[in-house]
Design a protein around this motif. Structure first.
Motif, PDB file in Angstrom:
ATOM      1  N   ARG A 190       0.825  -1.213   0.000  1.00  0.00           N
ATOM      2  CA  ARG A 190       0.000   0.000   0.000  1.00  0.00           C
ATOM      3  C   ARG A 190       0.858   1.261   0.000  1.00  0.00           C
ATOM      4  N   THR A 191       1.886   1.296   0.847  1.00  0.00           N
ATOM      5  CA  THR A 191       2.719   2.503   0.896  1.00  0.00           C
ATOM      6  C   THR A 191       3.507   2.686  -0.393  1.00  0.00           C
ATOM      7  N   ALA A 192       3.919   1.584  -1.014  1.00  0.00           N
ATOM      8  CA  ALA A 192       4.649   1.691  -2.284  1.00  0.00           C
ATOM      9  C   ALA A 192       3.762   2.293  -3.360  1.00  0.00           C
ATOM     10  N   LEU A 193       2.535   1.819  -3.462  1.00  0.00           N
ATOM     11  CA  LEU A 193       1.628   2.344  -4.479  1.00  0.00           C
ATOM     12  C   LEU A 193       1.291   3.808  -4.203  1.00  0.00           C
TER      13      LEU A 193
ATOM     14  N   ALA B 171      12.516  -0.025 -12.729  1.00  0.00           N
ATOM     15  CA  ALA B 171      13.399  -0.831 -11.880  1.00  0.00           C
ATOM     16  C   ALA B 171      12.817  -0.902 -10.472  1.00  0.00           C
ATOM     17  N   GLU B 172      12.781  -2.099  -9.926  1.00  0.00           N
ATOM     18  CA  GLU B 172      12.246  -2.342  -8.585  1.00  0.00           C
ATOM     19  C   GLU B 172      13.368  -2.906  -7.713  1.00  0.00           C
ATOM     20  N   ILE B 173      13.832  -2.118  -6.745  1.00  0.00           N
ATOM     21  CA  ILE B 173      14.933  -2.523  -5.873  1.00  0.00           C
ATOM     22  C   ILE B 173      14.354  -3.001  -4.555  1.00  0.00           C
ATOM     23  N   GLY B 174      14.489  -4.288  -4.282  1.00  0.00           N
ATOM     24  CA  GLY B 174      13.821  -4.884  -3.136  1.00  0.00           C
ATOM     25  C   GLY B 174      12.412  -5.268  -3.533  1.00  0.00           C
ATOM     26  N   CYS B 175      12.292  -6.232  -4.443  1.00  0.00           N
ATOM     27  CA  CYS B 175      10.999  -6.534  -5.066  1.00  0.00           C
ATOM     28  C   CYS B 175      10.042  -7.278  -4.153  1.00  0.00           C
ATOM     29  N   GLY B 176      10.538  -7.788  -3.006  1.00  0.00           N
ATOM     30  CA  GLY B 176       9.650  -8.518  -2.122  1.00  0.00           C
ATOM     31  C   GLY B 176       9.022  -9.695  -2.836  1.00  0.00           C
ATOM     32  N   THR B 177       7.724  -9.863  -2.665  1.00  0.00           N
ATOM     33  CA  THR B 177       7.044 -10.990  -3.298  1.00  0.00           C
ATOM     34  C   THR B 177       6.386 -10.619  -4.620  1.00  0.00           C
ATOM     35  N   GLY B 178       6.696  -9.445  -5.156  1.00  0.00           N
ATOM     36  CA  GLY B 178       6.379  -9.146  -6.542  1.00  0.00           C
ATOM     37  C   GLY B 178       5.118  -8.362  -6.836  1.00  0.00           C
TER      38      GLY B 178
ATOM     39  N   VAL C   8       4.304  -5.143  -6.488  1.00  0.00           N
ATOM     40  CA  VAL C   8       4.518  -3.878  -7.187  1.00  0.00           C
ATOM     41  C   VAL C   8       5.006  -4.136  -8.619  1.00  0.00           C
ATOM     42  N   ALA C   9       5.902  -5.094  -8.777  1.00  0.00           N
ATOM     43  CA  ALA C   9       6.378  -5.434 -10.119  1.00  0.00           C
ATOM     44  C   ALA C   9       5.218  -5.849 -11.017  1.00  0.00           C
ATOM     45  N   ARG C  10       4.323  -6.652 -10.472  1.00  0.00           N
ATOM     46  CA  ARG C  10       3.164  -7.072 -11.273  1.00  0.00           C
ATOM     47  C   ARG C  10       2.269  -5.876 -11.608  1.00  0.00           C
ATOM     48  N   PHE C  11       2.037  -5.009 -10.625  1.00  0.00           N
ATOM     49  CA  PHE C  11       1.176  -3.838 -10.816  1.00  0.00           C
ATOM     50  C   PHE C  11       1.666  -2.984 -11.983  1.00  0.00           C
ATOM     51  N   VAL C  12       2.965  -2.678 -12.010  1.00  0.00           N
ATOM     52  CA  VAL C  12       3.460  -1.791 -13.074  1.00  0.00           C
ATOM     53  C   VAL C  12       3.619  -2.535 -14.400  1.00  0.00           C
ATOM     54  N   ALA C  13       3.942  -3.826 -14.348  1.00  0.00           N
ATOM     55  CA  ALA C  13       4.055  -4.589 -15.591  1.00  0.00           C
ATOM     56  C   ALA C  13       2.709  -4.668 -16.298  1.00  0.00           C
ATOM     57  N   GLU C  14       1.632  -4.789 -15.517  1.00  0.00           N
ATOM     58  CA  GLU C  14       0.289  -4.833 -16.104  1.00  0.00           C
ATOM     59  C   GLU C  14      -0.115  -3.492 -16.712  1.00  0.00           C
ATOM     60  N   ARG C  15       0.645  -2.443 -16.406  1.00  0.00           N
ATOM     61  CA  ARG C  15       0.375  -1.124 -16.964  1.00  0.00           C
ATOM     62  C   ARG C  15       1.345  -0.752 -18.074  1.00  0.00           C
ATOM     63  N   GLY C  16       2.002  -1.739 -18.629  1.00  0.00           N
ATOM     64  CA  GLY C  16       2.795  -1.511 -19.829  1.00  0.00           C
ATOM     65  C   GLY C  16       4.272  -1.317 -19.630  1.00  0.00           C
ATOM     66  N   PHE C  17       4.765  -1.495 -18.395  1.00  0.00           N
ATOM     67  CA  PHE C  17       6.198  -1.346 -18.160  1.00  0.00           C
ATOM     68  C   PHE C  17       6.942  -2.667 -18.379  1.00  0.00           C
TER      69      PHE C  17
ATOM     70  N   ARG D  16       9.060 -14.054  -9.397  1.00  0.00           N
ATOM     71  CA  ARG D  16       8.982 -14.732 -10.697  1.00  0.00           C
ATOM     72  C   ARG D  16       7.669 -15.501 -10.835  1.00  0.00           C
ATOM     73  N   LYS D  17       7.255 -16.144  -9.765  1.00  0.00           N
ATOM     74  CA  LYS D  17       6.010 -16.923  -9.801  1.00  0.00           C
ATOM     75  C   LYS D  17       4.804 -16.007  -9.972  1.00  0.00           C
ATOM     76  N   LEU D  18       4.749 -14.913  -9.200  1.00  0.00           N
ATOM     77  CA  LEU D  18       3.611 -14.008  -9.264  1.00  0.00           C
ATOM     78  C   LEU D  18       3.530 -13.295 -10.613  1.00  0.00           C
ATOM     79  N   CYS D  19       4.676 -13.037 -11.228  1.00  0.00           N
ATOM     80  CA  CYS D  19       4.728 -12.255 -12.464  1.00  0.00           C
ATOM     81  C   CYS D  19       4.909 -13.124 -13.702  1.00  0.00           C
ATOM     82  N   ASP D  20       4.676 -14.397 -13.588  1.00  0.00           N
ATOM     83  CA  ASP D  20       4.824 -15.304 -14.723  1.00  0.00           C
ATOM     84  C   ASP D  20       3.950 -14.836 -15.893  1.00  0.00           C
ATOM     85  N   GLY D  21       4.565 -14.737 -17.061  1.00  0.00           N
ATOM     86  CA  GLY D  21       3.835 -14.309 -18.249  1.00  0.00           C
ATOM     87  C   GLY D  21       3.853 -12.816 -18.488  1.00  0.00           C
ATOM     88  N   LEU D  22       4.390 -12.051 -17.537  1.00  0.00           N
ATOM     89  CA  LEU D  22       4.491 -10.607 -17.675  1.00  0.00           C
ATOM     90  C   LEU D  22       5.936 -10.214 -18.002  1.00  0.00           C
ATOM     91  N   PRO D  23       6.164  -9.009 -18.528  1.00  0.00           N
ATOM     92  CA  PRO D  23       7.531  -8.576 -18.880  1.00  0.00           C
ATOM     93  C   PRO D  23       8.316  -8.161 -17.633  1.00  0.00           C
TER      94      PRO D  23
END
Length: 265
Positions: free
Chosen positions: A21-24, A41-48, A50-59, A75-82
């Motif tokens: 929540r605080t990251a978003l 770039a996501e430094i300290g990606c945790g369980t992914g 935020v990475a999934r959130f921005v990847a779904e928006r075209g990043f 990697r598991k949470l973002c499978d299939g995303l860039p």
């Protein structure tokens, strides 16, 4: 962070929702940058999350964490995303110059040993008009004396615990918000948002009656490595640290948020 105090994904997941929540919230200070896509770039990606959130928006997302467990979860949470996720401590990160539209790091800087050079590298990695979004703990001014991390380090290094924690000394540091801001400005960035003290539930004064609740949280978070290394004496150590924090009035983790931007060419 180094592997000696890297989180495990299953532990992190138990307290992860506020981190996301605080990251978003912090990313909203980049204005319309999240609608433009590009490289993130996501430094300290945790369980992914935020990475999934921005990847779904075209990043196209490059994510890193010092914990193998966290990277695997991302990697598991973002499978299939860039999303490309790699194990790399923040101290060792190298960014292609001018590559990223947004570089984000929440709740990682306080695990970094010597923050100035990593910050300069992040700044160099931004394209013109790109944003750096930072949140971290232990950002109080140095003139206020040691905070929670300083107290933790003092007790862990005391004769009672030093030998028992020889392989698990705390790896958290305190970096004042004004010092971080200065490094970024000297690296050519302009401050878009400067919040040197974020509100936090632990900002309220704590008493010994709060210790049981605090113990469970800190065993999963800031003192997890030491508690695990001490086994049956983990609670004893955590209670000693928390008692010292309560008595010193330093239970506030003193979070900070800075959003900076490289001026457009």
């Amino acid at each position: 962070m180094t592997e000696t105090h890297a989180w495990k994904a299953e532990d992190f997941a138990q307290v992860n929702a506020p981190h996301v929540r605080t990251a978003l919230t912090a990313l909203r200070f980049t204005g319309d940058a999240l609608e433009q896509g590009g490289a993130f770039a996501e430094i300290g990606c945790g369980t992914g999350e935020v990475a999934r959130f921005v990847a779904e928006r075209g990043f196209e997302v490059w994510a890193s964490d010092a914990s193998q467990s966290m990277v695997e979860a991302t990697r598991k949470l973002c499978d299939g995303l860039p999303v490309t996720a790699e194990v790399c401590p923040a101290e060792q990160l190298e960014f292609p110059q001018g590559r990223f539209g947004v570089i984000h790091s929440s709740w990682v800087l306080h695990w970094v040993t010597g923050v100035d050079e990593p910050l300069r590298r992040m700044a160099r990695g931004l394209r013109p008009g790109g944003y750096l979004v930072l949140q971290w703990t232990g950002a109080h001014p140095r003139g206020e004396g040691p905070g929670m991390f300083g107290i933790l380090r003092d007790i862990a290094g005391s004769p009672k615990w030093k030998d028992l924690l020889a392989e698990a000394q705390p790896g958290a540091y305190e970096y004042p918000a004004e010092e971080v801001a200065t490094v970024l400005q000297e690296a050519g960035l302009e401050l878009v948002h400067y919040e040197p003290e974020l509100p936090h539930p632990f900002s309220a004064k704590k008493t010994m009656a709060d210790l049981p609740e605090m113990r469970e949280r800190y065993k999963l978070a800031g003192f997890a490595t030491q508690a695990a290394a001490l086994g049956d004496r983990g609670d004893e150590f955590v209670d000693e640290v928390l008692t010292a924090m309560i008595q010193a009035g330093r239970t506030d983790p003193h979070h900070a948020r800075i959003v900076a931007r490289r001026p457009a060419a």
